[in-house]
Design an enzyme around this catalytic site. Structure first.
Site, mmCIF file in Angstrom:
data_model
loop_
_atom_site.group_PDB
_atom_site.id
_atom_site.type_symbol
_atom_site.label_atom_id
_atom_site.label_comp_id
_atom_site.label_asym_id
_atom_site.label_seq_id
_atom_site.Cartn_x
_atom_site.Cartn_y
_atom_site.Cartn_z
ATOM 1 N N ALA A 219 -51.676 25.071 67.719
ATOM 2 C CA ALA A 219 -50.550 24.292 68.179
ATOM 3 C C ALA A 219 -49.432 24.477 67.396
ATOM 4 C CB ALA A 219 -51.060 22.958 68.455
ATOM 5 N N ARG A 226 -40.215 39.289 63.798
ATOM 6 C CA ARG A 226 -38.874 38.636 64.040
ATOM 7 C C ARG A 226 -38.695 37.219 63.914
ATOM 8 N NH1 ARG A 226 -39.002 43.030 66.827
ATOM 9 N NH2 ARG A 226 -37.708 45.062 66.453
ATOM 10 N N GLY A 248 -64.525 29.814 63.804
ATOM 11 C CA GLY A 248 -64.301 30.869 64.488
ATOM 12 C C GLY A 248 -63.882 30.906 65.779
ATOM 13 N N ASP A 272 -62.064 18.594 62.643
ATOM 14 C CA ASP A 272 -61.608 18.367 64.112
ATOM 15 C C ASP A 272 -62.422 18.082 64.957
ATOM 16 O OD1 ASP A 272 -59.018 18.522 65.297
ATOM 17 O OD2 ASP A 272 -59.419 20.066 66.472
ATOM 18 N N LEU A 298 -59.333 24.346 74.824
ATOM 19 C CA LEU A 298 -59.793 23.709 73.529
ATOM 20 C C LEU A 298 -59.261 22.579 73.109
ATOM 21 C CD1 LEU A 298 -61.649 24.788 71.275
ATOM 22 C CD2 LEU A 298 -59.877 25.742 70.261
#
Length: 365
Positions: A219, A226, A248, A272, A298
Site C-alpha cells: 500500500a 523514473r 512471503g 499484521d 489481501l
C-alpha cells in the site's frame, strides 16, 4: 521476588554470553552475572541449555485467539490478542485499528486505557492505521472512512487519546504538515503508509520529521526507475525506520533480503496479524496462509513474530542474531524504547524467549 535464570546461552541483543545467568526482580533485570556467582539459595529457573534472547515487540496487530480487537475493541479482545502474541514470542504489542469510524477509534482508546487500569501486561499503546490515508493506496481499508484531516480531527484525537495513541499511520501527501507536527509534538509517532507519495513528497516529509513507514512495499508507491516513490525515499533516507511483513505473501522473501541489505537496523518485523470476521464492514476470510477481504484482496496475515524471525533466517538469508534484533531491538529503537526493551541488560524489562531445537520456544515475562 528475585528470580535467576541459569543454564542458557544468552543473546543480549548485542553479544553472546556463555556460562552467565540473568537475575531479575519485580519484572526488571537487575544483573547479568557469571554463572559461578549464582548462589544455591537463589530461586532459579533452569533453562536446560536453551538460547535466551530478548522477547519480541509487535507494533502492528489487529487481533488473535478468536478476537478481532480492531473491529470489536474491548479489554477481552486485547487480552486475547496479547495471549496470541505472547505465544508467538511477543511480550509487548501495539494493537492496531484500521481506517474506521470515530466511534470505533474511541472505543479502542477506552479499551487500552481500561486494560492498563486493570494492571495487565504487554500493551504499549494504540496504533491508528488511518483514517488519514490516500484512497489510491487504501489496500483493504474502506473508502467510506478515509478522510483528509482537519484541525478538528487532530484536536479530537488529542483530547480523547493523547495518553493512549502512540502511533498514527497516515499518507503525508494528504495531510497538512502543520497537523502532522501537532501530532508529533504531542508525543505520537507518525508513520507514512497507505500513501501514493512521490519520491520528492516522501523525502520532504522525512526531512520535516516523519521518520517511520508502515509495512514496506504494501500500500505504497513503488520504486521504479523514473519514479522512486515512497519505497525509494525509505531506502535512501538514512533516518527512516520501516516495518515489514515477512510472510512471503505480503512481500517476497527476496525483497525482505534486499531491504535488509539496504536498510540494516532501520528495518523491523511486524505480524499484521488478524482474526476471521464474516460480518459487518470489514470481512476477514481465513485462507491457508493469509486473510482476505470479501473481494479477495489481501487483508492480513496469520503470522506470529517467531514465524517471521524463522522466515527471515530460513528464507531470506538473514542471520539469526540479526533476525532476533529485527523483532526486538530494532522496533524498540524505532519507538525510542531501547533504554528499557530489546536487550538483556540491567535496567531493562525482564521479558525473554528461550529457543530450543526445531524452533521450539518458551516465553518468560
Amino acid at each position: 521476588m528475585s528470580v535467576t535464570y541459569v543454564n542458557a546461552l544468552i543473546f543480549t541483543g548485542d553479544r553472546i554470553l556463555n556460562d552467565y545467568a540473568v537475575v531479575t526482580e519485580n519484572d526488571m533485570i537487575t544483573a547479568v552475572i557469571p554463572q559461578s556467582e549464582v548462589k544455591d539459595t537463589d530461586e532459579q529457573i533452569d533453562l536446560e541449555g536453551g538460547f535466551l534472547a530478548p522477547a519480541f515487540i509487535d507494533l502492528q496487530i489487529y487481533g488473535g485467539n478468536g478476537e478481532v480487537f480492531s473491529l470489536y475493541p474491548s479489554v477481552k479482545a486485547l487480552a486475547a490478542t496479547y495471549e496470541y502474541s505472547r505465544a508467538g514470542g511477543a511480550a509487548h504489542i501495539m494493537p492496531t485499528v484500521a481506517t474506521h469510524s470515530p466511534e470505533i477509534m474511541l472505543a479502542a482508546m477506552e479499551a487500552v486505557r481500561a486494560y492498563w487500569q486493570e494492571g495487565r501486561k504487554g500493551v504499549l499503546g494504540l496504533h491508528l492505521e488511518g483514517p488519514f490515508i490516500n484512497p489510491a493506496k487504501k489496500g483493504a481499508h474502506l473508502p467510506k472512512y478515509i478522510r483528509t484531516p482537519t484541525q478538528e480531527d487532530i484536536d479530537w484525537i488529542l483530547a480523547n487519546g493523547k495518553d493512549v495513541v502512540k502511533i498514527i499511520t497516515l499518507a503525508p501527501e494528504c495531510c497538512d504538515p502543520a497537523l502532522v507536527k501537532q501530532l508529533q509534538e504531542a508525543g505520537i509517532t507518525v508513520f507514512a503508509g497507505h500513501s501514493n507519495a512521490t519520491y520528492a513528497q516522501a523525502y520532504t516529509s522525512f526531512e520535516n520529521g516523519i521518520r517511520h513507514a508502515t509495512h514496506l512495499f504494501n500500500a505504497m508507491s513503488p520504486l521504479e526507475s523514473r519514479a522512486p516513490g515512497l519505497v525509494g525515499a525509505i531506502y535512501n533516507h538514512p533516518g527512516v525506520f520501516a516495518s515489514i511483513v515477512a510472510d512471503g505473501i505480503h512481500v517476497d522473501f527476496a525483497a525482505v533480503s534486499i531491504s535488509h541489505k539496504i536498510m540494516d537496523g532501520r528495518l523491523f518485523l511486524i505480524t499484521d496479524a488478524i482474526e476471521e470476521n464474516l460480518e459487518g464492514d470489514y470481512i476477514y476470510i481465513k485462507e491457508k496462509d493469509r486473510f482476505v477481504g470479501a473481494s479477495g484482496v489481501l487483508s492480513g496475515s496469520r503470522l506470529t513474530m517467531l514465524q517471521a524471525v524463522h522466515n527471515c533466517t530460513e528464507k531470506a538469508g538473514i542471520h539469526l542474531h540479526v533476525a532476533l534484533k529485527m523483532a526486538s531491538l530494532y522496533p524498540a529503537r524505532a519507538m525510542r524504547l531501547d533504554s528499557s526493551l530489546g536487550r538483556i541488560e540491567p535496567g531493562f524489562k525482564a521479558a525473554f524467549i528461550v529457543l530450543r531445537d526445531h524452533w521450539k520456544m518458551s516465553v518468560y515475562c
